[in-house]
Design an enzyme around this catalytic site. Structure first.
Site, PDB file in Angstrom:
ATOM      1  N   THR A  11       0.816  -1.210   0.000  1.00  0.00           N
ATOM      2  CA  THR A  11       0.000   0.000   0.000  1.00  0.00           C
ATOM      3  C   THR A  11       0.854   1.266   0.000  1.00  0.00           C
ATOM      4  O   THR A  11       0.676   2.160  -0.838  1.00  0.00           O
ATOM      5  CB  THR A  11      -0.936   0.010   1.223  1.00  0.00           C
ATOM      6  OG1 THR A  11      -1.793  -1.134   1.156  1.00  0.00           O
ATOM      7  CG2 THR A  11      -1.775   1.270   1.253  1.00  0.00           C
ATOM      8  N   ILE A 130       0.171  12.868   9.050  1.00  0.00           N
ATOM      9  CA  ILE A 130       0.210  13.957  10.028  1.00  0.00           C
ATOM     10  C   ILE A 130       1.669  14.317  10.314  1.00  0.00           C
ATOM     11  O   ILE A 130       2.441  13.469  10.760  1.00  0.00           O
ATOM     12  CB  ILE A 130      -0.448  13.546  11.357  1.00  0.00           C
ATOM     13  CG1 ILE A 130      -1.870  13.059  11.128  1.00  0.00           C
ATOM     14  CG2 ILE A 130      -0.443  14.708  12.343  1.00  0.00           C
ATOM     15  CD1 ILE A 130      -2.505  12.462  12.366  1.00  0.00           C
ATOM     16  N   LYS A 199       4.313   3.257  17.968  1.00  0.00           N
ATOM     17  CA  LYS A 199       4.328   4.691  17.686  1.00  0.00           C
ATOM     18  C   LYS A 199       4.610   5.486  18.960  1.00  0.00           C
ATOM     19  O   LYS A 199       5.346   6.488  18.934  1.00  0.00           O
ATOM     20  CB  LYS A 199       2.993   5.106  17.073  1.00  0.00           C
ATOM     21  CG  LYS A 199       2.716   4.464  15.720  1.00  0.00           C
ATOM     22  CD  LYS A 199       1.299   4.756  15.252  1.00  0.00           C
ATOM     23  CE  LYS A 199       0.986   4.085  13.929  1.00  0.00           C
ATOM     24  NZ  LYS A 199      -0.412   4.291  13.498  1.00  0.00           N
TER      25      LYS A 199
END
Length: 397
Positions: A11, A130, A199
């Site tokens: 992807t 982001i 993360k």
């Protein structure tokens, strides 16, 4: 002509190739010359628009002096780690969206990049599209970062949104997320908090300057979350969200964890819904600053990767140093943190008051749901030992 390579054509890798092609004029204007994908490393060849660029031999990237930047979108650690090291050793910049690799091996790979006078950049590894890592390390560099927390996984946020909006049970909301392509066939990394945990580790590494070992970070997902608790929280003016938190402790230590939280409905994070993510950075000079947007997906994540590619090429010879110490000392159990807790027990208000003293009652109907005053995790565990606990969550306050 500037030439780059992509490792992996899933992807994100496909998205990188698309962004380079579709935004060619804007990229050329900023770089001063065209940017071209020369080679794409794949495990299996397949027909399509990139067939002529494919190879299954990493040496064709490693030994090609014209390739200046390698974009790693393989995922996982084993092959990605080996190829990333070899690319850096060959004097090539490396850009990645691989959160697991950065969380586990980032300090080592950054040190190797410094040694070879190249860049290892990973903006896409935390927030997808982001921009968070660059603001954290550059724009807020004059701050002492005291806390970073947020909604870091779009799949779980979508599931929780559906539970609130439609009253869907977790299993039904998960199936819907899978049907829409928001959740993988095996959603374990998302729904068990592992993705958000990786993360969180990267954010903690950069915020506090020391390695946070993912194995030391408690990661609790939403698989055990009951629709009953979601509804009780909603009626009381709260929303349930899965948060990753990295916190600087008063004594100078640091901690991090992932877990569901009750968030007051007036808090900006309470209104972050569907697949959107948001990260709040608390600096001692700026106060709280929030970054919001799509945290995953082909093009948002690819956009961050290509921006890192451009930064590598514009920085001469390399970007101002980022990174963190490999020293893990100073990490403490998040049970040290003091916060309010939500409990749902099989018992009465009297039982709750005997265990915790004054409490805020949210629901009484054979079971009792309540909020405690601010207490440590150890105290919450100790004081609830003799209660029949049906649910427990932290409260963001």
């Amino acid at each position: 002509m500037i030439q780059i390579a992509i490792m992996g054509l899933g992807t994100v890798g496909t998205g990188v190739a698309k962004v380079v092609a579709e935004n060619a004029k804007q990229i050329e204007r900023k770089l001063g010359e065209p940017l071209q994908v020369k080679t794409i490393l794949v495990r299996n060849f397949k027909d399509g628009p990139y067939r002529q660029l494919m190879t299954d031999d990493f040496k064709k990237i490693e030994e090609d002096g014209d390739i200046r930047v390698v974009v790693e979108t393989i995922g996982g650690v084993e092959a990605a780690y080996e190829y990333t090291k070899r690319a850096l050793e060959a004097g090539k910049h490396v850009v990645t969206a691989n959160k697991q690799l950065v969380a586990e091996k980032g300090a080592e790979l950054l040190a190797l990049a410094r040694k070879k006078n190249v860049n290892y950049l990973f903006e896409a590894s935390v927030g997808g599209g982001i921009p968070i890592l660059h603001p954290l390390t550059q724009c807020m560099a004059a701050n002492r970062i005291d806390e970073v927390y947020g909604i870091l996984n779009g799949t779980t946020n979508y599931i929780l949104t559906r539970m609130v909006r439609t009253g869907a049970f977790f299993s039904d909301a998960l199936r819907e997320a899978q049907a829409k392509g928001y959740a993988e066939a095996d959603p374990t990394a998302d729904v068990e908090g592992i993705d958000a945990g990786r993360k969180t580790c990267i954010l903690a590494d950069l915020a506090f300057g020391h390695q946070v070992d993912p194995a030391e970070v408690p990661m609790e997902g939403i698989t055990k979350l009951s629709l009953r608790d979601v509804k009780i929280a909603q009626r009381a003016g709260y929303r349930v969200k899965l948060l990753g938190r990295a916190v600087r402790l008063p004594g100078g230590g640091r901690t991090a964890y992932v877990a569901p939280h009750l968030i007051p409905e007036e808090h900006p994070l309470a209104n972050v819904e569907d697949v959107f993510n948001a990260v709040v950075v608390k600096g001692n000079a700026t106060g709280e600053v929030m970054f919001y947007g799509k945290g995953a997906g082909e093009l948002p994540t690819a956009s961050a990767c290509v921006a890192d590619v451009m930064e590598c090429l514009q920085a001469s010879p390399k970007r101002d140093e980022i990174g963190w110490s490999p020293d893990t000392a100073g990490f403490e159990d998040p049970q040290e943190l003091h916060t309010r807790y939500y409990f749902r027990i099989e018992g009465s208000l009297t039982d709750a008051a005997m265990a915790f003293g004054q409490v805020e009652v949210l629901s009484e109907d054979g079971e009792t749901a309540f909020l405690t005053d601010r207490i440590s995790g150890q105290d919450a565990h100790q004081q609830s030992k003799f209660l029949n606990i049906l649910a427990c969550m932290r409260v963001l306050a």
